[in-house]
Motif scaffolding. Structure first.
Motif, PDB file in Angstrom:
ATOM      1  N   ASP A  29     -64.179   2.885 -35.515  1.00  0.00           N
ATOM      2  CA  ASP A  29     -64.872   2.606 -36.782  1.00  0.00           C
ATOM      3  C   ASP A  29     -65.947   3.651 -37.063  1.00  0.00           C
ATOM      4  N   ASN A  30     -66.701   4.034 -36.034  1.00  0.00           N
ATOM      5  CA  ASN A  30     -67.739   5.047 -36.209  1.00  0.00           C
ATOM      6  C   ASN A  30     -67.136   6.379 -36.650  1.00  0.00           C
ATOM      7  N   ILE A  31     -66.029   6.758 -36.056  1.00  0.00           N
ATOM      8  CA  ILE A  31     -65.373   8.025 -36.402  1.00  0.00           C
ATOM      9  C   ILE A  31     -64.873   8.001 -37.844  1.00  0.00           C
ATOM     10  N   THR A  32     -64.215   6.925 -38.240  1.00  0.00           N
ATOM     11  CA  THR A  32     -63.687   6.871 -39.605  1.00  0.00           C
ATOM     12  C   THR A  32     -64.807   6.824 -40.637  1.00  0.00           C
ATOM     13  N   GLN A  33     -65.933   6.210 -40.290  1.00  0.00           N
ATOM     14  CA  GLN A  33     -67.056   6.159 -41.227  1.00  0.00           C
ATOM     15  C   GLN A  33     -67.752   7.512 -41.358  1.00  0.00           C
ATOM     16  N   ARG A  34     -67.819   8.284 -40.270  1.00  0.00           N
ATOM     17  CA  ARG A  34     -68.439   9.617 -40.321  1.00  0.00           C
ATOM     18  C   ARG A  34     -67.549  10.619 -41.064  1.00  0.00           C
ATOM     19  N   SER A  35     -66.263  10.417 -41.008  1.00  0.00           N
ATOM     20  CA  SER A  35     -65.325  11.357 -41.635  1.00  0.00           C
ATOM     21  C   SER A  35     -65.091  10.939 -43.094  1.00  0.00           C
ATOM     22  N   ASN A  36     -64.114  11.562 -43.695  1.00  0.00           N
ATOM     23  CA  ASN A  36     -63.744  11.214 -45.067  1.00  0.00           C
ATOM     24  C   ASN A  36     -62.499  10.320 -45.099  1.00  0.00           C
TER      25      ASN A  36
END
Length: 167
Positions: A29-36
């Motif tokens: 979730d953290n990765i997808t939120q930081r990315s586009n």
């Protein structure tokens, strides 16, 4: 909308497994939120509703871990394997020389082409990307052979000089 879980539910019986999967799920979730990722998914859903098909390419990114791009209808071609599943993705687009220099290692850009880019950095060039099954894939291998798919980038007219090859 998703929860990371083991393929075998009995794995949850292993002490600490539930907690480990919960941490993995949170990190995803953290990765997808930081990315586009969410913006690209929204764009792809709009294409899916209108055309019945959509494509999102997810590549590695130094800062955000992943970088997603929803490709417009008509800019890509997919091919299906004998099971009817898409396993080849091909696209072409026209970035400027400046964009090519920012995206790829300058050492990989053919010298003659590099001269063209330096003369006119805003001229557009035909760039191709193919993602296909890796014929050299082996489980447990190291390097490119460890990936089930390969992604190859090249500039039209310089087909033997790949800008990038990765899994």
């Amino acid at each position: 909308w998703k929860r990371l879980q083991p393929g075998n539910r009995k794995a949850f019986e292993i002490p600490g497994a539930k907690e480990a999967y919960s941490e993995l799920d949170q990190e995803f979730d953290n990765i997808t939120q930081r990315s586009n990722f969410h913006r690209a998914t929204h764009t792809a859903y709009a294409d899916f509703v209108d055309f019945g098909v959509a494509a999102i390419q997810i590549d590695e990114h130094v800062k955000d871990v992943i970088r997603c791009q929803a490709h417009p209808i008509g800019s890509w071609v997919g091919a299906c394997n004998e099971d009817g599943r898409v396993d080849v993705f091909f696209r072409d687009y026209r970035p400027t020389g400046y964009e090519i220099m920012r995206r790829f290692d300058p050492a990989k850009i053919p010298a003659a082409f590099l001269g063209q880019i330096k003369k006119d950095p805003y001229k557009r060039h035909e760039l191709h990307n193919a993602i296909e099954p890796n014929p050299f894939f082996r489980k447990g291998a190291i390097g490119l052979a460890s990936f089930p798919y390969t992604s190859v980038w090249w500039i039209k007219g310089h087909e033997k000089d790949f800008l990038k090859v990765h899994g």
